[in-house]
Design an enzyme around this catalytic site. Structure first.
Site, PDB file in Angstrom:
ATOM      1  N   ARG A 279     -13.074   7.708   5.597  1.00  0.00           N
ATOM      2  CA  ARG A 279     -11.775   7.430   6.216  1.00  0.00           C
ATOM      3  C   ARG A 279     -11.413   8.638   7.064  1.00  0.00           C
ATOM      4  O   ARG A 279     -11.055   9.680   6.535  1.00  0.00           O
ATOM      5  CB  ARG A 279     -10.751   7.217   5.090  1.00  0.00           C
ATOM      6  CG  ARG A 279      -9.445   6.594   5.523  1.00  0.00           C
ATOM      7  CD  ARG A 279      -8.416   6.734   4.420  1.00  0.00           C
ATOM      8  NE  ARG A 279      -7.955   8.099   4.332  1.00  0.00           N
ATOM      9  CZ  ARG A 279      -7.562   8.703   3.209  1.00  0.00           C
ATOM     10  NH1 ARG A 279      -7.565   8.072   2.063  1.00  0.00           N
ATOM     11  NH2 ARG A 279      -7.147   9.965   3.224  1.00  0.00           N
ATOM     12  N   HIS A 283      -4.542   8.428   4.679  1.00  0.00           N
ATOM     13  CA  HIS A 283      -4.483   7.111   4.018  1.00  0.00           C
ATOM     14  C   HIS A 283      -3.653   6.121   4.846  1.00  0.00           C
ATOM     15  O   HIS A 283      -4.072   4.992   5.099  1.00  0.00           O
ATOM     16  CB  HIS A 283      -3.886   7.280   2.616  1.00  0.00           C
ATOM     17  CG  HIS A 283      -3.652   5.996   1.903  1.00  0.00           C
ATOM     18  ND1 HIS A 283      -4.695   5.204   1.450  1.00  0.00           N
ATOM     19  CD2 HIS A 283      -2.504   5.348   1.571  1.00  0.00           C
ATOM     20  CE1 HIS A 283      -4.195   4.125   0.865  1.00  0.00           C
ATOM     21  NE2 HIS A 283      -2.874   4.189   0.934  1.00  0.00           N
ATOM     22  N   TYR A 292      -5.452  17.453   0.597  1.00  0.00           N
ATOM     23  CA  TYR A 292      -6.468  17.215  -0.446  1.00  0.00           C
ATOM     24  C   TYR A 292      -7.905  17.175   0.058  1.00  0.00           C
ATOM     25  O   TYR A 292      -8.805  16.868  -0.703  1.00  0.00           O
ATOM     26  CB  TYR A 292      -6.144  15.923  -1.228  1.00  0.00           C
ATOM     27  CG  TYR A 292      -5.951  14.688  -0.361  1.00  0.00           C
ATOM     28  CD1 TYR A 292      -7.046  13.940   0.091  1.00  0.00           C
ATOM     29  CD2 TYR A 292      -4.678  14.269   0.013  1.00  0.00           C
ATOM     30  CE1 TYR A 292      -6.868  12.810   0.875  1.00  0.00           C
ATOM     31  CE2 TYR A 292      -4.492  13.142   0.801  1.00  0.00           C
ATOM     32  CZ  TYR A 292      -5.584  12.417   1.218  1.00  0.00           C
ATOM     33  OH  TYR A 292      -5.413  11.310   2.011  1.00  0.00           O
TER      34      TYR A 292
HETATM   35  C1  LIG Z   1      -2.569  -2.740  -8.156  1.00  0.00           C
HETATM   36  C2  LIG Z   1      -2.204  -1.563  -7.313  1.00  0.00           C
HETATM   37  N1  LIG Z   1      -2.114  -0.350  -7.861  1.00  0.00           N
HETATM   38  C3  LIG Z   1      -1.794   0.714  -7.100  1.00  0.00           C
HETATM   39  C4  LIG Z   1      -1.551   0.566  -5.754  1.00  0.00           C
HETATM   40  C5  LIG Z   1      -1.161   1.777  -4.907  1.00  0.00           C
HETATM   41  N2  LIG Z   1      -2.245   2.108  -3.980  1.00  0.00           N
HETATM   42  C6  LIG Z   1      -2.187   1.718  -2.691  1.00  0.00           C
HETATM   43  S1  LIG Z   1      -3.528   2.169  -1.841  1.00  0.00           S
HETATM   44  C7  LIG Z   1      -4.219   2.920  -3.176  1.00  0.00           C
HETATM   45  C8  LIG Z   1      -5.569   3.567  -3.076  1.00  0.00           C
HETATM   46  C9  LIG Z   1      -6.652   2.573  -2.870  1.00  0.00           C
HETATM   47  O1  LIG Z   1      -7.851   3.200  -2.527  1.00  0.00           O
HETATM   48  P1  LIG Z   1      -9.145   2.406  -2.158  1.00  0.00           P
HETATM   49  O2  LIG Z   1      -9.280   1.188  -3.007  1.00  0.00           O
HETATM   50  O3  LIG Z   1     -10.280   3.352  -2.181  1.00  0.00           O
HETATM   51  O4  LIG Z   1      -8.886   1.866  -0.691  1.00  0.00           O
HETATM   52  P2  LIG Z   1      -8.610   2.661   0.663  1.00  0.00           P
HETATM   53  O5  LIG Z   1      -7.121   2.831   0.758  1.00  0.00           O
HETATM   54  O6  LIG Z   1      -9.342   3.950   0.618  1.00  0.00           O
HETATM   55  O7  LIG Z   1      -9.100   1.753   1.726  1.00  0.00           O
HETATM   56  C10 LIG Z   1      -3.375   2.818  -4.275  1.00  0.00           C
HETATM   57  C11 LIG Z   1      -3.661   3.391  -5.609  1.00  0.00           C
HETATM   58  C12 LIG Z   1      -1.638  -0.730  -5.220  1.00  0.00           C
HETATM   59  N3  LIG Z   1      -1.459  -0.981  -3.918  1.00  0.00           N
HETATM   60  N4  LIG Z   1      -1.993  -1.781  -6.008  1.00  0.00           N
END
Ligand SMILES: Cc1ncc(C[n+]2csc(CCOP(=O)(O)OP(=O)(O)O)c2C)c(N)n1
Length: 384
Positions: A279, A283, A292
């Site tokens: 990425r 985020h 980080y």
């Molecule tokens: C069920 C749930 N728990 C927590 C969150 C909060 N949250 C949003 S994005 C994220 C990180 C997700 O990371 P990843 O799956 O690696 O996807 P990326 O954002 O890197 O594409 C979190 C914990 C959420 N959206 N849904």
């Protein structure tokens, strides 16, 4: 003959009869070896194997990558201009997004997460409609049934069981449909991921899971996310093949995903594909990634950029020159200008909509609040 009512006498226990009966011979459910992913991510670009690729396909992928990069940049700019509430950019991950859209046929379904606007756009959806949700609209913006693209899913991994259910139902009905579900590395720690993988394998559903391992779940690095050798290895435990692919090599992702989709279409069951990518941006626009991760890490991945990787291949093969690259950039700029213009137009919103579609029968509190808002709008001279 009269039956004897005398109970059957157990023979007296001896040392031999006390020994446990050996269980039936144990057999593994599936042979693990063919399911295991490669030890190295599969790569094509920059290797001799790339020479066999169809130049027309490569050029099409290049045009899409350039457009995708521009789309990401424009959407990020729109957040800074207050035109988009939030944008989780897929800059650096365009090869996964484009390949996912390209390997599907019209009748297939895509199940994206919040980071996959680009995959939906690359499938042919109107970018303004795709961005509706991220603009703060309560609507999805597009008709999922018309385009066969499920709504962008914000709750992590919830799109995965949906994809399995849809794929399984289609198979029961005899429809030729494959579902491709996208998820991040963090999403693989969710219960929904486990349930989807398990059901998909048990039912042999025509579904493909693409994990975009971009290194982070917000600030959580992969090393804190899992102790598995790779995310693709997780497939073996469920009894489906795991494939590991260089997620910045669009030709490799296109090949691996294409094989998995066709396998599912032939009734061969699900596949888990882990695409190793990065990425490049934070985020979302609400995050500061410098808190980080090191700039040196970002720089190392920039040297493995998906757009440049394909461009280098095309130029070395003499398939692309400055003029061709310029045309692709111009087409991308035109798309971005159109998006900017349309996103700058104020949407026509009815504030009273806040209260619609919440309950079949309005609660007394909501009715009271709606009346208050109506009175305020009337006092401000807002049209009814
Ligand atoms: C069920 C749930 N728990 C927590 C969150 C909060 N949250 C949003 S994005 C994220 C990180 C997700 O990371 P990843 O799956 O690696 O996807 P990326 O954002 O890197 O594409 C979190 C914990 C959420 N959206 N849904």
């Amino acid at each position: 003959m009269k039956k004897s009512s005398t109970p059957v006498q157990e023979p007296p226990a001896t040392a031999a009869s006390r020994r446990p009966t050996p269980p039936p011979a144990w057999q593994p459910r599936t042979a693990a070896a063919p399911l295991l992913p490669d030890t190295e991510p599969y790569r094509v670009l920059g290797t001799p194997a790339a020479a066999a690729a169809d130049p027309a396909l490569l050029l099409r992928l290049y045009g899409e990558l350039v457009r995708g990069r521009r789309f990401n940049a424009q959407a990020t700019a729109l957040t800074k201009q207050g035109r988009l509430a939030v944008y989780p950019s897929s800059t650096g991950q365009e090869a996964c997004e484009i390949a996912a859209a390209q390997v599907l046929r019209e009748q297939d379904w895509l199940f994206p997460s919040y980071r996959d606007s680009l995959a939906a756009v690359a499938r042919g959806l109107d970018p303004v409609e795709v961005l509706s949700l991220l603009r703060g609209d309560r609507h999805t913006g597009y008709d999922p049934y018309e385009h066969r693209v499920a709504p962008l899913s914000t709750p992590l991994a919830t799109q995965l069981p949906h994809a399995v259910g849809l794929a399984h139902a289609a198979r029961l009905k005899g429809d030729d449909v494959v579902a491709l579900a996208l998820v991040g590395d963090g999403g693989t720690s969710e219960g929904d991921f486990h349930e989807a993988m398990n059901f998909a394998a048990v039912w042999q559903a025509p579904v493909v899971f693409l994990v975009q391992n971009n290194g982070f779940a917000i600030s959580v690095p992969l090393a804190k996310q899992t102790a598995a050798p790779s995310l693709a290895h997780k497939a073996v435990g469920y009894g489906m093949p795991g494939r590991l692919v260089d997620g910045n090599d669009v030709l490799a992702v296109h090949t691996v995903l294409g094989e998995a989709v066709e396998r599912a279409r032939r009734g061969g069951g699900p596949t888990l594909v882990e695409a190793v990518t990065y990425r490049m941006e934070a985020h979302t626009n609400a995050d500061d990634a410098t808190r980080y991760r090191d700039d040196s890490e970002v720089a190392a991945w920039r040297a493995h950029d998906p757009v440049r990787l394909l461009e280098r291949e095309l130029r070395e093969r003499g398939v692309l020159d400055d003029e061709g690259a310029g045309k692709a950039a111009q087409a991308a700029d035109e798309m971005a200008a159109g998006l900017r213009e349309r996103m700058n137009a104020d949407p026509v919103l009815d504030p009273m909509d806040l209260f619609a579609h919440v309950y079949a029968e309005q609660t007394s509190q909501l009715r009271e609040q709606a009346e208050m808002l109506r009175a305020e709008l009337d006092a401000a001279g807002e049209p009814r």
